[in-house]
Motif scaffolding. Structure first.
Motif, PDB file in Angstrom:
ATOM      1  N   ARG A   1      40.876  40.178  45.615  1.00 21.31           N
ATOM      2  CA  ARG A   1      41.103  40.875  46.880  1.00 21.31           C
ATOM      3  C   ARG A   1      40.751  42.353  46.748  1.00 21.31           C
ATOM      4  NH1 ARG A   1      46.275  40.053  47.241  1.00 21.31           N
ATOM      5  NH2 ARG A   1      45.988  37.912  47.950  1.00 21.31           N
ATOM      6  N   ARG A   2      41.016  42.932  45.588  1.00 24.36           N
ATOM      7  CA  ARG A   2      40.742  44.357  45.396  1.00 24.36           C
ATOM      8  C   ARG A   2      39.253  44.687  45.458  1.00 24.36           C
ATOM      9  NH1 ARG A   2      45.548  44.059  42.124  1.00 24.36           N
ATOM     10  NH2 ARG A   2      44.419  43.359  40.257  1.00 24.36           N
ATOM     11  N   VAL A   3      38.401  43.695  45.237  1.00 22.13           N
ATOM     12  CA  VAL A   3      36.955  43.939  45.342  1.00 22.13           C
ATOM     13  C   VAL A   3      36.355  43.269  46.579  1.00 22.13           C
ATOM     14  CG1 VAL A   3      36.707  44.225  42.851  1.00 22.13           C
ATOM     15  CG2 VAL A   3      36.353  41.954  43.856  1.00 22.13           C
ATOM     16  N   GLY A   4      37.214  42.743  47.456  1.00 30.29           N
ATOM     17  CA  GLY A   4      36.740  42.142  48.692  1.00 30.29           C
ATOM     18  C   GLY A   4      36.086  40.794  48.526  1.00 30.29           C
ATOM     19  N   ALA A   5      36.492  40.044  47.499  1.00 31.30           N
ATOM     20  CA  ALA A   5      35.875  38.744  47.214  1.00 31.30           C
ATOM     21  C   ALA A   5      36.946  37.655  47.154  1.00 31.30           C
ATOM     22  CB  ALA A   5      35.115  38.800  45.894  1.00 31.30           C
ATOM     23  N   LEU A   6      36.488  36.431  47.037  1.00 34.42           N
ATOM     24  CA  LEU A   6      37.362  35.274  46.840  1.00 34.42           C
ATOM     25  C   LEU A   6      36.931  34.540  45.576  1.00 34.42           C
ATOM     26  CD1 LEU A   6      37.604  33.851  50.474  1.00 34.42           C
ATOM     27  CD2 LEU A   6      39.458  34.896  49.164  1.00 34.42           C
ATOM     28  N   PRO A   7      37.873  33.871  44.896  1.00 34.85           N
ATOM     29  CA  PRO A   7      37.524  33.154  43.667  1.00 34.85           C
ATOM     30  C   PRO A   7      36.691  31.904  43.940  1.00 34.85           C
ATOM     31  CG  PRO A   7      39.892  33.608  43.805  1.00 34.85           C
ATOM     32  CD  PRO A   7      39.323  33.864  45.157  1.00 34.85           C
ATOM     33  N   ALA A   8      36.041  31.441  42.882  1.00 30.96           N
ATOM     34  CA  ALA A   8      35.410  30.123  42.858  1.00 30.96           C
ATOM     35  C   ALA A   8      36.194  29.303  41.835  1.00 30.96           C
ATOM     36  CB  ALA A   8      33.942  30.221  42.482  1.00 30.96           C
ATOM     37  N   TRP A   9      37.122  28.478  42.312  1.00 29.10           N
ATOM     38  CA  TRP A   9      38.052  27.757  41.445  1.00 29.10           C
ATOM     39  C   TRP A   9      37.369  26.586  40.755  1.00 29.10           C
ATOM     40  CZ3 TRP A   9      42.455  30.417  41.047  1.00 29.10           C
ATOM     41  CH2 TRP A   9      42.863  31.211  42.116  1.00 29.10           C
ATOM     42  N   VAL A  10      37.719  26.374  39.507  1.00 30.85           N
ATOM     43  CA  VAL A  10      37.151  25.286  38.712  1.00 30.85           C
ATOM     44  C   VAL A  10      38.295  24.527  38.052  1.00 30.85           C
ATOM     45  CG1 VAL A  10      35.669  24.698  36.762  1.00 30.85           C
ATOM     46  CG2 VAL A  10      35.042  26.603  38.257  1.00 30.85           C
ATOM     47  N   LEU A  11      38.358  23.223  38.293  1.00 32.91           N
ATOM     48  CA  LEU A  11      39.384  22.393  37.672  1.00 32.91           C
ATOM     49  C   LEU A  11      38.827  21.578  36.513  1.00 32.91           C
ATOM     50  CD1 LEU A  11      42.402  21.704  38.026  1.00 32.91           C
ATOM     51  CD2 LEU A  11      41.706  19.830  39.534  1.00 32.91           C
TER      52      LEU A  11
END
Length: 547
Positions: free
Chosen positions: A320-330
């Motif tokens: 959030r601090r860089v204005g992005a969202l994660p790409a989650w990997v399971l």
């Protein structure tokens, strides 16, 4: 329910991408090895699953020492997998079905048979050809002592000594992986120049993105300082290693981002960034760098509510601090299958199903490794079948990753469970007896199957609002809400937990039931909830309503 994304949101920001391990997905010609025409023929499965994109593991010409991650030519196709025309046909069909195509790029190292490395071996120490790789001279006082203590990810020293072709002094070359995978020298301007051309070549060919293998490892500490003890066991975790996360890599990705933004269409650069520091990880997805970076902490996290809350919270805050969202990997082709990692058998499958709903409920993108949507377990292969280079390099003490790469089952019966045509050669890795019980064919006919769960979840997640607020249900439950009402709760404890004040169940990873005005959430179970005013439809509607 509030809808999440405006229509103009890029596909990569919150989409679901499906990883195809090409060798093990579908074999069209009967040689026992998956290929590109096989992938094309099975794309309707991915369209029915509802994913937004497909990521193809390397299909380039290669000796296949490390499953194709040892590349000889970055702009061609190995005959094992097909031709460039087959790539073009795959892209056309994928686009027709509404799917994006992401190809793998392997910039940290080449094959030792790559023309560049062959030229380096034939050239004298200090030559321009050798400066394309990381060569260092032999110390005359300690001729058997490598330049530093760096260890290969596959075991043993990361340095190999080679003789001079002209009778001069020997040199060492660096290989963070197999000795057949020499590391490139990214401080040499010739290397980034070559890869800019490669990136542009694939984008011009019509692919929608590139997944960058070991994206954090390209540049090494300029002084090649020692890494210190414990580096092998912490190879993927320790972001302080002198061969990881060096400052110049960010300038490189800024240059690539500028180039990619100039190409028509929504193209994406996706980094395999194996750092376990959320703030350092998030630097790679600042607005002018990569579009996505894999978040591996979810994959590595214990089955524990406090650990998962901490992992999710830290990751979302950093991004959030860089204005992005994660790409989650399971899961991925490098990890133990989720079912087995969570204990195996019925318990492992329950947890894997719950974890899938957890991942797919989180803000950001999600990556699904082939076979995870079927709940496949890790296969315990016989010793003689193992191909992973880590098996030999570890002195046959580490079995490696082959158990998660066994060709997937498409049909309930048949010699290869639909992976190859009938009468074909045996698959390159043996499928276990009874593999068809997990098949796409059988699970398609079962509304309670893991495949049905994934299809429903991927369809429903498109309705979620942005943001996440934690929901306090108890110490053993990870629970949160998205937007004005959608809730996700996962019980990681060993006792049922009552959920009060909830609306309608949209989807659950295992049966749930009302009790005394509450919803009773069993152990190792995830549930998606809507406000009481929302009606679920189709297979996602469990019929449970607690008001």
């Amino acid at each position: 329910m509030t809808r999440a994304a405006p229509p103009a949101e890029p596909w990569w920001r919150g989409g679901v991408c499906y990883e195809v391990y090409v060798r093990s997905f579908a074999d069209s010609d009967g040689d026992g090895i998956g290929d590109l025409p096989g992938v094309t023929a099975r794309l309707p499965h991915l369209a029915a699953l509802g994913v937004d994109a497909v990521w193809l593991t390397p299909f380039y010409p290669s000796p296949m020492v490390d499953g194709g991650y040892d590349v000889v030519d970055y702009c061609d196709v190995d005959p094992l997998f097909g031709t460039l025309a087959d790539v073009d046909a795959l892209v056309v069909e994928a686009h027709r079905l509404g799917l994006r195509v992401v190809c793998d790029l392997v910039p940290n190292h080449t094959s030792d048979r790559h023309p560049w490395f062959q030229a380096a071996l034939a050239a004298a120490p200090g030559s321009a050809a050798r400066r394309r790789y990381v060569f260092r001279p032999v110390d005359d006082d300690q001729p058997d002592q490598p330049p530093n203590d760096w260890q290969s990810a596959f075991g043993g020293s990361a340095w190999r000594r080679v003789s001079s072709p002209h009778g001069g002094p020997d040199e060492w070359y660096l290989h963070l992986f197999s000795s057949e995978q020499p590391d490139l020298n990214w401080d040499n301007p010739e290397v980034p120049s070559e890869f800019r051309d490669i990136v542009r070549w694939w984008l011009d060919r019509g692919v929608d993105g590139l997944r960058i293998d070991m994206a954090h490892a390209l540049f090494k500490h300029p002084d090649l300082v020692d890494a210190g003890p414990g580096q092998h066991t912490e190879f993927r975790r320790n972001h302080l290693m002198p061969f990881f996360d060096q400052a110049p890599v960010h300038d490189l990705y800024r240059q690539w981002r500028t180039m990619v933004e100039g190409v028509p269409g929504e193209r994406a650069l996706i980094g395999e960034v194996c750092l376990f520091d959320a703030d350092r990880q998030a630097r790679y997805v600042r607005p002018d760098e990569l579009h996505q970076a894999f978040t591996f902490e979810l994959l590595e996290c214990d089955w524990s509510a406090p650990a998962l809350r901490d992992t999710i919270g830290r990751t979302l805050a950093a991004y959030r601090r860089v204005g992005a969202l994660p790409a989650w990997v399971l899961n991925s082709h490098d990890a133990t299958r989720t079912v087995t990692r969570y204990g195996g058998g019925e318990r492992g499958l329950r947890r894997a199903r719950a974890a899938a709903l957890l991942m797919l409920a989180l803000p950001g993108a999600a990556y699904v490794y082939q076979g995870e949507e079927l709940g496949l377990p890790q296969v315990d292969l016989p010793d003689e079948a193992l191909r992973d280079p880590v098996w030999e390099r570890s002195g046959r003490t580490v079995r490696g990753r082959d158990g998660s790469r066994v060709p997937i089952p498409w049909t309930a019966d048949g010699g290869t469970y639909g992976f190859s045509p009938e009468g074909a050669d045996p698959p390159w890795l043996p499928q276990p007896d009874g593999w068809g019980v997990w098949s796409v064919q059988r699970q398609t006919a079962d509304p309670d199957s893991t495949l049905a769960l994934y299809r429903a979840a991927i369809r429903l997640r498109r309705e979620f609002a942005d943001g996440l607020t934690w929901w306090d249900v108890g110490p053993e439950v990870v629970a949160f809400r998205r937007g004005e009402g959608f809730g996700c709760a996962v019980n990681l404890g060993d006792r049922p937990v009552p959920l009060t004040g909830v609306g309608r169940v949209l989807l659950a990873s295992a049966p749930v039931r009302p009790a005394d005005g509450a919803l009773l959430l069993p152990p190792d179970t995830a549930v998606w909830l809507a406000p009481a005013c929302h009606d679920a439809v189709g297979p996602a509607d469990s019929g449970v309503d607690v008001r």
